[in-house]
Design a protein around this motif. Structure first.
Motif, mmCIF file in Angstrom:
data_model
loop_
_atom_site.group_PDB
_atom_site.id
_atom_site.type_symbol
_atom_site.label_atom_id
_atom_site.label_comp_id
_atom_site.label_asym_id
_atom_site.label_seq_id
_atom_site.Cartn_x
_atom_site.Cartn_y
_atom_site.Cartn_z
ATOM 1 N N ALA A 87 54.173 111.557 -44.020
ATOM 2 C CA ALA A 87 53.567 112.446 -43.288
ATOM 3 C C ALA A 87 52.190 113.005 -43.303
ATOM 4 N N PHE A 88 51.722 112.610 -44.338
ATOM 5 C CA PHE A 88 50.209 112.732 -44.496
ATOM 6 C C PHE A 88 49.141 112.120 -43.344
ATOM 7 N N TRP A 89 49.686 110.787 -42.890
ATOM 8 C CA TRP A 89 48.821 110.181 -41.850
ATOM 9 C C TRP A 89 49.228 110.852 -40.426
ATOM 10 N N ILE A 90 50.508 111.244 -40.191
ATOM 11 C CA ILE A 90 50.841 112.119 -39.281
ATOM 12 C C ILE A 90 50.326 113.403 -39.023
ATOM 13 N N ILE A 91 49.959 114.028 -40.040
ATOM 14 C CA ILE A 91 49.495 115.443 -40.252
ATOM 15 C C ILE A 91 48.028 115.241 -39.620
ATOM 16 N N LEU A 92 47.491 114.259 -40.287
ATOM 17 C CA LEU A 92 46.114 114.114 -40.412
ATOM 18 C C LEU A 92 45.575 113.736 -38.753
ATOM 19 N N PHE A 93 46.443 112.817 -38.271
ATOM 20 C CA PHE A 93 46.310 112.359 -36.908
ATOM 21 C C PHE A 93 46.471 113.779 -35.888
ATOM 22 N N THR A 94 47.726 114.178 -36.117
ATOM 23 C CA THR A 94 47.827 115.247 -35.061
ATOM 24 C C THR A 94 46.835 116.319 -35.200
ATOM 25 N N LEU A 95 46.638 116.861 -36.506
ATOM 26 C CA LEU A 95 45.435 117.730 -36.703
ATOM 27 C C LEU A 95 44.151 117.486 -35.981
ATOM 28 N N LEU A 96 43.725 116.340 -35.973
ATOM 29 C CA LEU A 96 42.609 115.888 -35.198
ATOM 30 C C LEU A 96 42.716 115.871 -33.747
ATOM 31 N N ALA A 140 55.532 119.905 -32.426
ATOM 32 C CA ALA A 140 56.477 119.419 -32.758
ATOM 33 C C ALA A 140 56.217 118.308 -33.706
ATOM 34 N N ALA A 141 55.314 117.381 -33.604
ATOM 35 C CA ALA A 141 54.902 116.412 -34.650
ATOM 36 C C ALA A 141 54.462 117.196 -35.851
ATOM 37 N N SER A 160 59.969 117.011 -42.999
ATOM 38 C CA SER A 160 60.324 115.944 -43.946
ATOM 39 C C SER A 160 59.967 116.040 -45.150
ATOM 40 N N ILE A 161 58.901 116.896 -45.485
ATOM 41 C CA ILE A 161 58.298 117.342 -47.032
ATOM 42 C C ILE A 161 58.948 118.342 -47.725
ATOM 43 N N VAL A 162 59.061 119.492 -46.829
ATOM 44 C CA VAL A 162 59.481 120.727 -47.624
ATOM 45 C C VAL A 162 60.924 121.310 -47.082
ATOM 46 N N GLY A 163 61.522 120.730 -46.147
ATOM 47 C CA GLY A 163 62.528 121.259 -45.560
ATOM 48 C C GLY A 163 62.506 122.596 -44.520
#
Length: 336
Positions: free
Chosen positions: A199-208, A246-247, A254-257
């Motif tokens: 989830a960290f890598w998905i969030i980092l990429f989509t945030l950028l 959505a991503a 996937s982390i917090v429900g």
């Protein structure tokens, strides 16, 4: 926009003086300080309180073994879960509200969270990796033309369908999601660093990606026809931004429900502080979401200590009245 240009844009925007952004730099600094303070408090307080100097000592590789286990195995993954999920949900809310030009839109309201929850249930039962939620969100947006109120109403309907799908999966496969009650309410208990890593890598990429598309989001907020006349492929950009939203929401789920209201509360608060421009709003909302979720998690642990109130309940008690206030406020304005 390349990664380096995105970082340069963050610096340039932060250094600009007050104006329509309402002291953006001061807001960002305040949010960073608040997030750091909330993070240290999250590591310090709990069933076993650890003095702040001991927490810092443990983080630098010292301290007693028991304190190291409490911090590294329990509190640090929990803290990172709050920071990541808060950032993702708040940013997703900004994008959805901007694309739909509707302040009532949020990931949990238009069905993104419920769709991600259904994907989790299906993945746990049948397929190790399935991007069902994002595909369904994109299909709805394309069928509805990504219109404002139409997509929100469709999202509410799809949210109910997704929830029914989750219940159906659990009826036929009751062991598919152990502890599903906690998943549906939402929380950050029993997290581990290995679970947070994807989830960290998905969030980092989509945030950028979201930050790099802030100018396009500003154009979309002018309206589809205006954006098209300025050379922006409005329909394709709407779909791309909704896919990013959505991503972000799916990674958070996937982390917090199925936590709700972060994507509704934070953008509204930040909009009053930094204005409507997308880049300052995205960046401040990311920080504000991280701070809010960390503070709410701390409250959920300490309010009825030694008993812990689920994080999702704390957010619902805050977000429900806020959503009603928005409804009454919208009633006094022209309909979307």
């Amino acid at each position: 926009m390349p990664f380096g240009e995105t970082l340069m844009k963050i610096f340039q925007k932060s250094c600009m003086g007050p104006g329509s952004k309402k002291y953006f730099l001061e807001t960002v600094v305040s949010l960073v300080v608040l997030t750091v303070a909330a993070s240290l408090a999250s590591l310090t307080f709990g069933a076993v309180d650890i003095p702040i100097q001991e927490v810092i000592s443990v983080l630098f590789g010292h301290g007693e073994e028991l304190q190291r286990q409490i911090i590294f195995l329990a509190r640090l993954p929990r803290l990172f879960g709050c920071l990541l999920a808060g950032t993702a949900l708040a940013t997703s809310g900004v994008i959805i509200q901007g694309v739909l030009s509707n302040p009532l839109a949020a990931p949990n309201i238009i069905g993104v969270n419920a769709g991600a929850g259904l994907a989790v249930a299906l993945c746990s039962t049948f397929v190790p990796a399935l991007g069902l939620a994002t595909l369904l969100v994109l299909l709805i947006s394309e069928r509805a033309g990504a219109s404002r109120i139409t997509l929100i109403l469709a999202g509410v309907a799809m949210s109910s369908i997704f929830s029914a799908g989750i219940d159906a999966v659990l009826t036929f496969f009751p062991d598919a999601l152990n502890g599903y009650s906690d998943f549906r309410i939402g929380g950050v208990k029993n997290l581990s660093m290995s679970r947070l890593a994807p989830a960290f890598w998905i969030i980092l990429f989509t945030l950028l990606v979201a930050l790099s598309l802030s100018n396009e989001l500003d154009l979309l907020m002018l309206g589809g026809e205006s954006a098209q006349s300025l050379g922006l492929p409005a329909k394709q950009m709407r779909l791309l931004l909704l896919a990013v939203a959505a991503a972000l929401a799916g990674a958070a789920v996937s982390i917090v429900g199925l936590l709700g209201f972060v994507g509704l509360l934070v953008p509204h608060i930040m909009r009053r502080l930094v204005g409507e421009e997308s880049f300052p709003l995205l960046l401040s909302s990311a920080l504000g979401g991280a701070a809010l979720l960390t503070i709410c998690d701390l409250v959920s642990r300490l309010l009825f200590a030694p008993f812990e109130l689920p994080l999702g309940i704390v957010l619902s008690l805050m977000g429900g009245p806020f959503f009603l206030w928005l409804l009454f406020r919208q009633k006094r304005r022209p309909h979307l």
